[in-house]
Enzyme design. Sequence first.
Site, short mmCIF file in Angstrom:
data_model
loop_
_atom_site.label_atom_id
_atom_site.label_comp_id
_atom_site.label_asym_id
_atom_site.label_seq_id
_atom_site.Cartn_x
_atom_site.Cartn_y
_atom_site.Cartn_z
N SER A 1 0.79 -1.23 0.00
CA SER A 1 0.00 0.00 0.00
C SER A 1 0.83 1.28 0.00
O SER A 1 0.25 2.37 -0.04
CB SER A 1 -0.95 0.01 1.20
N SER B 1 -5.42 3.43 4.64
CA SER B 1 -5.07 2.46 3.60
C SER B 1 -6.28 1.72 3.07
O SER B 1 -6.22 0.51 2.80
CB SER B 1 -4.02 1.47 4.13
N LYS C 1 -0.13 3.71 -2.64
CA LYS C 1 -1.16 4.75 -2.53
C LYS C 1 -0.59 6.16 -2.46
O LYS C 1 -1.32 7.13 -2.72
CB LYS C 1 -2.04 4.47 -1.32
N LYS D 1 2.99 6.69 5.42
CA LYS D 1 2.19 5.64 4.77
C LYS D 1 2.72 4.27 5.19
O LYS D 1 3.93 4.04 5.19
CB LYS D 1 2.22 5.76 3.25
#
Length: 304
Positions: free
Chosen positions: A61, A118, A64, A225
Amino acid sequence: MTRIMLSLALALFISPLMAADNGGRNPANLQLASVSAVVVDADSGEVLYKKYANMVKPIASLTKVMTAMVVLDAKLPLNETIRFSNDDRKAINYYHSRIRVDSELPRGEVLRLALMSSENLAAAALGRNFPGGLPAFVARMNAKARALGMKNTHFVDSSGLSQNNVSTAADLAKLVAAAAKYRDITAYSTTPIHTAYFSRPRYRLDYVNTNPLVRYQRWDVAMSKTGYLDEAGRCLVMKANVDGKDLLIVMLDSFGKTSPMGDAGRIKRWLESGNGGTVASAAKDYQKRKIASHLASRATASIR
């Protein structure tokens, strides 16, 4: 692959493992559970620490972050309503999501959920609602990576659920540096908790940040993140202020759910005191297996 060839490949690969000595802090002392990592001074660009920084790995992820930059670069209206569809669920292989099909949310809110919590369905919807759809969106992601000099990075979807989204710690440091310049990314990715209000039908969902260092406001984090896939391990990228310095921190493929947080703490202590800490034997064994597998793959590819 012979034992001699493996030993030679290992020696060549380990040679750039650590950065040079930094103000009395010996990089060899820093012990991390992450297979690959890099720490960069955000202001000077100096690499303070690196560990297998050019190893190409699935990034889960962390994808993203690029998704967010592509959306914002396109200057699509953040107040425009996005409807979640069955196509979005199909795009994430029907992976679990609490968001109801056919419900709606403004694009800015969708982007916030993708970054802070997420939310995979949110990332899929952002890609599908791009002019030209997901193929055009993924093409833009890869073009952005090339523009940032991310030479060992490739994307195939907007969520990061595919193991074919790959990059390196060195490349991701460039991504974090670029992403931290976007006001919306810094705000959305560091939101500790948030309630999203959906329409068609009307309902609400509460979300928390997937990074405990942000969720509990333990660190001074400007951008963050997390990521996880079986193939990618536990991953974390941040721009954070540590010991008075703004740092770009990338940790890939950690063993254990809390290992990236432990690694972050070890990095912080090492920068402040030179104490590099220790990691569990299970994490060391995990790293040995991952590195051996990577080196064997490289050797096989070179023979071909």
